[in-house]
Design an enzyme around this catalytic site. Sequence first.
Site, PDB file in Angstrom:
ATOM      1  N   LYS A   1      34.603  31.879  32.930  1.00  0.00           N
ATOM      2  CA  LYS A   1      33.803  32.716  31.988  1.00  0.00           C
ATOM      3  C   LYS A   1      34.121  32.809  30.484  1.00  0.00           C
ATOM      4  O   LYS A   1      33.231  32.449  29.689  1.00  0.00           O
ATOM      5  CB  LYS A   1      33.955  34.269  32.465  1.00  0.00           C
ATOM      6  CG  LYS A   1      32.888  34.720  33.240  1.00  0.00           C
ATOM      7  CD  LYS A   1      33.086  36.435  33.292  1.00  0.00           C
ATOM      8  CE  LYS A   1      34.521  36.686  33.881  1.00  0.00           C
ATOM      9  NZ  LYS A   1      35.266  37.593  33.376  1.00  0.00           N
TER      10      LYS A   1
ATOM     11  N   ARG B   1      31.800  45.857  34.604  1.00  0.00           N
ATOM     12  CA  ARG B   1      32.529  45.381  35.660  1.00  0.00           C
ATOM     13  C   ARG B   1      32.531  46.025  36.966  1.00  0.00           C
ATOM     14  O   ARG B   1      33.224  45.848  37.949  1.00  0.00           O
ATOM     15  CB  ARG B   1      33.910  45.322  35.132  1.00  0.00           C
ATOM     16  CG  ARG B   1      35.019  44.355  35.876  1.00  0.00           C
ATOM     17  CD  ARG B   1      35.294  43.339  35.151  1.00  0.00           C
ATOM     18  NE  ARG B   1      36.650  42.795  35.236  1.00  0.00           N
ATOM     19  CZ  ARG B   1      37.459  41.937  34.197  1.00  0.00           C
ATOM     20  NH1 ARG B   1      36.677  42.003  32.969  1.00  0.00           N
ATOM     21  NH2 ARG B   1      38.352  41.851  34.327  1.00  0.00           N
TER      22      ARG B   1
ATOM     23  N   ARG C   1      46.445  27.554  34.848  1.00  0.00           N
ATOM     24  CA  ARG C   1      46.524  27.898  33.525  1.00  0.00           C
ATOM     25  C   ARG C   1      47.548  28.573  33.199  1.00  0.00           C
ATOM     26  O   ARG C   1      48.204  28.327  31.969  1.00  0.00           O
ATOM     27  CB  ARG C   1      45.363  29.018  33.454  1.00  0.00           C
ATOM     28  CG  ARG C   1      45.074  29.540  32.101  1.00  0.00           C
ATOM     29  CD  ARG C   1      43.842  30.430  31.927  1.00  0.00           C
ATOM     30  NE  ARG C   1      43.805  31.814  32.602  1.00  0.00           N
ATOM     31  CZ  ARG C   1      42.819  32.532  33.153  1.00  0.00           C
ATOM     32  NH1 ARG C   1      41.670  32.178  32.661  1.00  0.00           N
ATOM     33  NH2 ARG C   1      42.881  33.788  33.438  1.00  0.00           N
TER      34      ARG C   1
ATOM     35  N   ARG D   1      49.353  34.857  29.908  1.00  0.00           N
ATOM     36  CA  ARG D   1      49.095  36.120  30.084  1.00  0.00           C
ATOM     37  C   ARG D   1      49.989  36.992  31.038  1.00  0.00           C
ATOM     38  O   ARG D   1      50.250  36.256  32.004  1.00  0.00           O
ATOM     39  CB  ARG D   1      47.612  36.440  30.412  1.00  0.00           C
ATOM     40  CG  ARG D   1      46.629  36.040  29.572  1.00  0.00           C
ATOM     41  CD  ARG D   1      45.331  35.774  30.215  1.00  0.00           C
ATOM     42  NE  ARG D   1      44.603  37.005  30.844  1.00  0.00           N
ATOM     43  CZ  ARG D   1      43.805  37.191  31.336  1.00  0.00           C
ATOM     44  NH1 ARG D   1      42.713  36.576  30.811  1.00  0.00           N
ATOM     45  NH2 ARG D   1      43.377  38.230  32.063  1.00  0.00           N
TER      46      ARG D   1
HETATM   47  P1  AMP Z   1      40.035  39.992  31.687  1.00  0.00           P
HETATM   48  O1  AMP Z   1      40.608  39.011  30.886  1.00  0.00           O
HETATM   49  O2  AMP Z   1      38.392  39.785  31.700  1.00  0.00           O
HETATM   50  O3  AMP Z   1      40.416  39.492  33.139  1.00  0.00           O
HETATM   51  O4  AMP Z   1      40.249  41.452  31.447  1.00  0.00           O
HETATM   52  C1  AMP Z   1      41.680  41.803  31.558  1.00  0.00           C
HETATM   53  C2  AMP Z   1      41.866  43.190  32.023  1.00  0.00           C
HETATM   54  O5  AMP Z   1      41.372  44.153  31.239  1.00  0.00           O
HETATM   55  C3  AMP Z   1      41.376  43.351  33.513  1.00  0.00           C
HETATM   56  O6  AMP Z   1      42.150  43.079  34.423  1.00  0.00           O
HETATM   57  C4  AMP Z   1      41.138  44.909  33.294  1.00  0.00           C
HETATM   58  O7  AMP Z   1      42.357  45.617  33.382  1.00  0.00           O
HETATM   59  C5  AMP Z   1      40.567  45.379  31.952  1.00  0.00           C
HETATM   60  N1  AMP Z   1      39.270  45.219  31.807  1.00  0.00           N
HETATM   61  C6  AMP Z   1      38.369  44.190  31.238  1.00  0.00           C
HETATM   62  N2  AMP Z   1      37.211  44.397  31.288  1.00  0.00           N
HETATM   63  C7  AMP Z   1      37.088  45.526  31.885  1.00  0.00           C
HETATM   64  C8  AMP Z   1      36.099  46.631  32.435  1.00  0.00           C
HETATM   65  N3  AMP Z   1      34.688  46.168  32.013  1.00  0.00           N
HETATM   66  N4  AMP Z   1      36.327  47.637  32.945  1.00  0.00           N
HETATM   67  C9  AMP Z   1      37.571  48.033  33.308  1.00  0.00           C
HETATM   68  N5  AMP Z   1      38.703  47.299  32.699  1.00  0.00           N
HETATM   69  C10 AMP Z   1      38.391  46.055  32.256  1.00  0.00           C
END
Ligand code: AMP
Length: 189
Positions: free
Chosen positions: A13, A88, A127, A136
Amino acid sequence: MKIILIGPPGAGKGTQAERLAKEWSLPKITTGDIFRENVKNKTALGKKVEGILQSGELVSDELVVDLMTDRIKETDCVAGYLLDGFPRTVGQAEAFDKWLLKRKNKIDCVIVLDVDHKTALQRILGRAEQAGSGRRSDDNSEVIRKRLDVYEKETAPIVSYYERQGVAVHIDGTQNVEQVFETICSLKK
Ligand code: AMP
């Protein structure tokens, strides 16, 4: 154009969002990046969400919806935007739709990157290895599995939510980066 990108962790993504935003001249709004930036800068929001991010769980719907709707109100989003990582949960999708409707707005397209869990897991572990020390903090196998579980339970249901609205488009996310990009771009033609 108002676009949402959905896919499990490891679906590619972030990579596609970056390229598509450039290709279509749209602001890209990535919730994960916003949270990570706040954690790095030790802001009040960062302190609130740090533990949640490390555990692989989701931040509360209310907090995310407020954050995103505030961001989308900014002038650079008037002509459209690309959302990466939001909504999400079905709760977030419903709250966002209500907010859009009040502004006589709607999402044009929801791109769903389909990737099986095995491929997703391999990609994220790859990654993490590649990035070495700069990786990360939520890219370790236990947290990755948790994030994939959370995706299945909380996020996958929003795919059918958008299918019912007739705006979801499925893309085979196991293709290579270039093929995925070309396939998405061809949607616009
Ligand atoms: P990502 O980089 O998109 O995997 O997001 C990293 C972390 O941010 C996720 O594992 C969640 O803890 C938090 N997060 C990101 N987007 C959302 C969302 N729309 N709703 C809730 N938590 C989010």
